[in-house]
Design a protein around this motif. Structure first.
Motif, PDB file in Angstrom:
ATOM      1  N   PHE A  27      19.467  22.733  47.712  1.00 30.06           N
ATOM      2  CA  PHE A  27      19.982  21.444  48.162  1.00 30.06           C
ATOM      3  C   PHE A  27      21.259  20.668  47.558  1.00 30.06           C
ATOM      4  N   PRO A  28      21.885  21.372  46.535  1.00 31.64           N
ATOM      5  CA  PRO A  28      22.893  20.722  45.958  1.00 31.64           C
ATOM      6  C   PRO A  28      23.721  20.794  46.477  1.00 31.64           C
ATOM      7  N   SER A  29      24.616  22.197  47.033  1.00 29.45           N
ATOM      8  CA  SER A  29      25.481  22.555  47.977  1.00 29.45           C
ATOM      9  C   SER A  29      25.169  22.550  49.049  1.00 29.45           C
ATOM     10  N   LEU A  86       4.570  27.050  30.075  1.00 31.88           N
ATOM     11  CA  LEU A  86       6.458  27.204  30.941  1.00 31.88           C
ATOM     12  C   LEU A  86       5.800  26.316  32.161  1.00 31.88           C
ATOM     13  N   THR A  87       5.032  26.763  33.289  1.00 31.78           N
ATOM     14  CA  THR A  87       4.602  25.958  34.447  1.00 31.78           C
ATOM     15  C   THR A  87       4.336  24.660  33.931  1.00 31.78           C
ATOM     16  N   VAL A  88       4.269  24.080  32.989  1.00 31.91           N
ATOM     17  CA  VAL A  88       4.012  22.615  32.971  1.00 31.91           C
ATOM     18  C   VAL A  88       5.070  22.482  32.756  1.00 31.91           C
ATOM     19  N   ALA A  89       5.530  22.619  32.297  1.00 33.21           N
ATOM     20  CA  ALA A  89       7.245  21.995  32.657  1.00 33.21           C
ATOM     21  C   ALA A  89       7.877  22.144  33.328  1.00 33.21           C
ATOM     22  N   ALA A  90       7.915  23.227  34.290  1.00 36.26           N
ATOM     23  CA  ALA A  90       8.279  23.442  35.029  1.00 36.26           C
ATOM     24  C   ALA A  90       7.507  22.564  36.121  1.00 36.26           C
ATOM     25  N   ALA A  91       6.716  22.398  36.377  1.00 36.89           N
ATOM     26  CA  ALA A  91       6.091  21.639  36.936  1.00 36.89           C
ATOM     27  C   ALA A  91       7.132  19.936  37.033  1.00 36.89           C
ATOM     28  N   GLY A  92       6.856  19.455  35.639  1.00 30.87           N
ATOM     29  CA  GLY A  92       7.323  18.388  34.908  1.00 30.87           C
ATOM     30  C   GLY A  92       8.928  18.233  35.636  1.00 30.87           C
ATOM     31  N   ILE A  93       9.679  18.975  35.494  1.00 28.67           N
ATOM     32  CA  ILE A  93      10.577  18.676  35.642  1.00 28.67           C
ATOM     33  C   ILE A  93      11.085  18.926  37.598  1.00 28.67           C
ATOM     34  N   LEU A  94       9.625  19.392  37.960  1.00 33.61           N
ATOM     35  CA  LEU A  94      10.298  19.225  40.348  1.00 33.61           C
ATOM     36  C   LEU A  94       9.493  17.865  40.042  1.00 33.61           C
ATOM     37  N   ILE A  95       8.729  17.862  39.223  1.00 34.35           N
ATOM     38  CA  ILE A  95       7.923  15.872  39.569  1.00 34.35           C
ATOM     39  C   ILE A  95       8.832  14.879  39.249  1.00 34.35           C
ATOM     40  N   ALA A  96       9.058  15.042  38.227  1.00 37.40           N
ATOM     41  CA  ALA A  96      10.341  13.612  37.446  1.00 37.40           C
ATOM     42  C   ALA A  96      11.414  13.915  37.472  1.00 37.40           C
ATOM     43  N   VAL A  97      12.410  14.803  37.625  1.00 39.88           N
ATOM     44  CA  VAL A  97      14.122  15.188  38.456  1.00 39.88           C
ATOM     45  C   VAL A  97      14.102  15.919  40.000  1.00 39.88           C
ATOM     46  N   ILE A  98      13.622  16.680  39.777  1.00 41.40           N
ATOM     47  CA  ILE A  98      14.488  17.290  41.546  1.00 41.40           C
ATOM     48  C   ILE A  98      14.445  16.990  42.424  1.00 41.40           C
ATOM     49  N   LEU A  99      12.586  16.443  43.049  1.00 40.62           N
ATOM     50  CA  LEU A  99      12.199  15.870  44.148  1.00 40.62           C
ATOM     51  C   LEU A  99      13.058  13.897  43.982  1.00 40.62           C
ATOM     52  N   PRO A 100      12.449  13.556  43.029  1.00 44.34           N
ATOM     53  CA  PRO A 100      13.485  12.597  42.789  1.00 44.34           C
ATOM     54  C   PRO A 100      15.276  12.154  43.054  1.00 44.34           C
ATOM     55  N   GLY A 101      15.186  12.980  42.463  1.00 46.82           N
ATOM     56  CA  GLY A 101      16.769  13.261  42.710  1.00 46.82           C
ATOM     57  C   GLY A 101      16.933  13.646  44.380  1.00 46.82           C
ATOM     58  N   GLN A 102      16.754  14.859  44.134  1.00 48.37           N
ATOM     59  CA  GLN A 102      16.551  15.097  46.013  1.00 48.37           C
ATOM     60  C   GLN A 102      16.645  13.771  47.040  1.00 48.37           C
ATOM     61  N   VAL A 117      25.757  17.365  40.945  1.00 47.10           N
ATOM     62  CA  VAL A 117      25.733  18.503  39.461  1.00 47.10           C
ATOM     63  C   VAL A 117      24.215  18.605  38.534  1.00 47.10           C
ATOM     64  N   ARG A 118      23.963  17.035  38.142  1.00 40.79           N
ATOM     65  CA  ARG A 118      23.019  17.866  37.175  1.00 40.79           C
ATOM     66  C   ARG A 118      21.820  17.954  38.148  1.00 40.79           C
ATOM     67  N   LEU A 119      21.606  17.797  39.162  1.00 41.83           N
ATOM     68  CA  LEU A 119      20.353  18.437  39.873  1.00 41.83           C
ATOM     69  C   LEU A 119      20.647  19.259  40.404  1.00 41.83           C
ATOM     70  N   GLY A 120      21.403  19.716  40.601  1.00 43.68           N
ATOM     71  CA  GLY A 120      21.750  21.842  40.259  1.00 43.68           C
ATOM     72  C   GLY A 120      21.231  22.174  39.038  1.00 43.68           C
ATOM     73  N   MET A 121      21.688  22.170  37.866  1.00 44.27           N
ATOM     74  CA  MET A 121      21.307  22.350  36.830  1.00 44.27           C
ATOM     75  C   MET A 121      20.265  22.021  36.345  1.00 44.27           C
ATOM     76  N   THR A 122      19.938  20.924  36.836  1.00 43.30           N
ATOM     77  CA  THR A 122      18.028  21.102  37.028  1.00 43.30           C
ATOM     78  C   THR A 122      17.091  21.755  37.502  1.00 43.30           C
TER      79      THR A 122
END
Length: 149
Positions: A27-29, A86-102, A117-122
């Protein structure tokens, strides 16, 4: 029954988490390319939809993982608890940062140059968490199955 549950768990991980990891990573590129060529906006929308849909399907992975762990009697094992955290952390990142950022990037197409940049890093952190979970699932510290480094 253990083999069946484990097979479903592994298949769900491959078929659900794999597409999320790939689409989110692309997505970022793709967003940077879409700013230079508005015709590529459709690709961005497809990647966002793929990430979103497969994220929902990815909820099956821990469900079958917990069912498998319960049948195998390993729910209290440290490697499984760490994997779940770690699964909960990954899901949290996906739901709270990646999907809204996209979504913000898709919604802003044509209006401004997206900052990805932040989206790619996350997304990299999200993928790294899943890689650690996979290693823990295979290596299983303290396992008596003979599998290990």
């Amino acid at each position: 029954m253990n083999a069946f549950l484990l097979s479903i768990h592994v298949l769900a991980a491959i078929l659900a988490i794999g597409p999320v990891a790939v689409a989110a990573s692309m997505f970022p590129s793709a967003a940077r390319l879409a700013t230079d060529d508005p015709k590529k906006a459709a690709t961005l929308q497809v990647l966002h939809r793929t990430t979103r849909v497969y994220a929902v399907l990815g909820a099956l992975v821990p469900v079958f993982g917990i069912a498998t762990g319960a049948r195998m009697g390993v729910l209290g094992d440290t490697w499984l608890i760490v994997s779940l955290i770690l699964t909960v952390a990954a899901a949290g990142i996906l739901i709270a940062v990646i999907l809204p950022g996209q979504k913000r990037v898709v919604d802003a197409l044509g209006a401004e140059k997206p900052v990805t940049v932040r989206l790619g890093m996350t997304t990299g952190v999200f993928n790294l968490l899943w890689a650690v979970v996979v290693v823990l699932m295979i290596y299983r510290p303290g396992s008596t199955t003979g599998v290990g480094l």
